[in-house]
Design an enzyme around this catalytic site. Structure first.
Site, PDB file in Angstrom:
ATOM      1  N   PRO A  57     -26.199 -87.168 -27.172  1.00 52.69           N
ATOM      2  CA  PRO A  57     -25.968 -85.728 -27.102  1.00 52.69           C
ATOM      3  C   PRO A  57     -27.279 -84.961 -27.205  1.00 52.69           C
ATOM      4  O   PRO A  57     -28.173 -85.345 -27.948  1.00 52.69           O
ATOM      5  CB  PRO A  57     -25.085 -85.458 -28.319  1.00 52.69           C
ATOM      6  CG  PRO A  57     -25.375 -86.579 -29.253  1.00 52.69           C
ATOM      7  CD  PRO A  57     -25.725 -87.761 -28.409  1.00 52.69           C
ATOM      8  N   MET A  58     -27.375 -83.888 -26.444  1.00 53.47           N
ATOM      9  CA  MET A  58     -28.556 -83.040 -26.521  1.00 53.47           C
ATOM     10  C   MET A  58     -28.143 -81.624 -26.130  1.00 53.47           C
ATOM     11  O   MET A  58     -27.602 -81.399 -25.044  1.00 53.47           O
ATOM     12  CB  MET A  58     -29.657 -83.543 -25.591  1.00 53.47           C
ATOM     13  CG  MET A  58     -30.956 -82.789 -25.760  1.00 53.47           C
ATOM     14  SD  MET A  58     -32.404 -83.568 -25.008  1.00 53.47           S
ATOM     15  CE  MET A  58     -31.828 -84.128 -23.441  1.00 53.47           C
ATOM     16  N   ALA A  59     -28.397 -80.693 -27.048  1.00 49.52           N
ATOM     17  CA  ALA A  59     -28.021 -79.297 -26.807  1.00 49.52           C
ATOM     18  C   ALA A  59     -28.644 -78.792 -25.517  1.00 49.52           C
ATOM     19  O   ALA A  59     -29.814 -78.998 -25.252  1.00 49.52           O
ATOM     20  CB  ALA A  59     -28.467 -78.426 -27.977  1.00 49.52           C
ATOM     21  N   CYS A 111     -30.010 -83.636 -36.227  1.00 48.34           N
ATOM     22  CA  CYS A 111     -30.705 -82.508 -35.599  1.00 48.34           C
ATOM     23  C   CYS A 111     -31.746 -81.934 -36.559  1.00 48.34           C
ATOM     24  O   CYS A 111     -31.404 -81.481 -37.650  1.00 48.34           O
ATOM     25  CB  CYS A 111     -29.722 -81.421 -35.198  1.00 48.34           C
ATOM     26  SG  CYS A 111     -30.531 -80.018 -34.397  1.00 48.34           S
ATOM     27  N   LYS A 145     -24.608 -89.941 -36.134  1.00 44.16           N
ATOM     28  CA  LYS A 145     -25.970 -90.052 -35.608  1.00 44.16           C
ATOM     29  C   LYS A 145     -26.911 -89.457 -36.649  1.00 44.16           C
ATOM     30  O   LYS A 145     -26.664 -88.374 -37.164  1.00 44.16           O
ATOM     31  CB  LYS A 145     -26.101 -89.287 -34.294  1.00 44.16           C
ATOM     32  CG  LYS A 145     -27.518 -89.242 -33.745  1.00 44.16           C
ATOM     33  CD  LYS A 145     -27.598 -88.272 -32.576  1.00 44.16           C
ATOM     34  CE  LYS A 145     -29.027 -87.869 -32.354  1.00 44.16           C
ATOM     35  NZ  LYS A 145     -29.156 -86.610 -31.661  1.00 44.16           N
TER      36      LYS A 145
END
Length: 175
Positions: A16-18, A104, A143
């Site tokens: 996942p990556m914003a 994050c 994560k």
């Protein structure tokens, strides 16, 4: 690896990556062999307050690969409620697992105790994981990073704590 009702094959997953892992990216990666995909991170607090943008981050699934919704927050009760809300949306937005973001490092996320900020408080991180597991009707993964910073590498102990809390799998972001 078995995650709930599906088997996760060996191979690369789409992390996942914003701003990057939107529906189109997830479907393209699945079509080109990603063994699973994960949504952009969804704020548990925003979701429980009825934010209209949050469900759009989860929409569209991950193509033919197993798909996870990534959730972030640091309040166990809010995280549990968000997990329940996500599960209630399953008919409209199919997914296979919930992934908790404890990695994050963005200051506006981590400085409030969310994301990698949870690595500074492993006991609270365990409570968050346990709450999401209670609220979710699906496997829960986590994560996280090697540690909060270079001077506090705690990923092995953290992974063991997450396993003891009952998470189905962990992913370590090793930078």
């Amino acid at each position: 690896m078995q995650l709930g009702r599906f088997t996760l094959a060996k191979g690369a997953s789409l992390a996942p990556m914003a701003g990057a892992t939107d529906t189109t990216m997830r479907r393209l990666c699945a079509a080109h062999g990603a063994v699973c995909t994960v949504s952009e991170m969804v704020s548990a607090k925003a979701l429980t307050m009825g934010d209209k943008k949050s469900p759009r981050l989860m929409a569209g699934g991950g193509g033919d690969a197993p798909f996870g919704v990534q959730l972030f927050g640091a309040q166990p009760d809010v995280m549990a409620e968000a997990a329940r809300l996500i599960c209630d949306m399953r008919g409209k937005m199919p997914f296979d697992f919930i992934d908790i973001n404890m990695g994050c490092p963005v200051p506006k996320v981590a400085n409030s105790g969310d994301g990698s900020g949870l690595m500074r408080d492993p006991d609270k991180a365990v409570k968050v994981a346990e709450a999401v597991i209670r609220g979710a009707g699906c496997p829960v993964t986590v994560k996280f990073r090697l540690g909060w910073d270079k001077g506090s590498i705690n990923c092995v102990e953290f992974a063991k704590a997450m396993e003891a809390a009952g998470v189905a799998a962990v992913a370590v972001h090793g930078r």
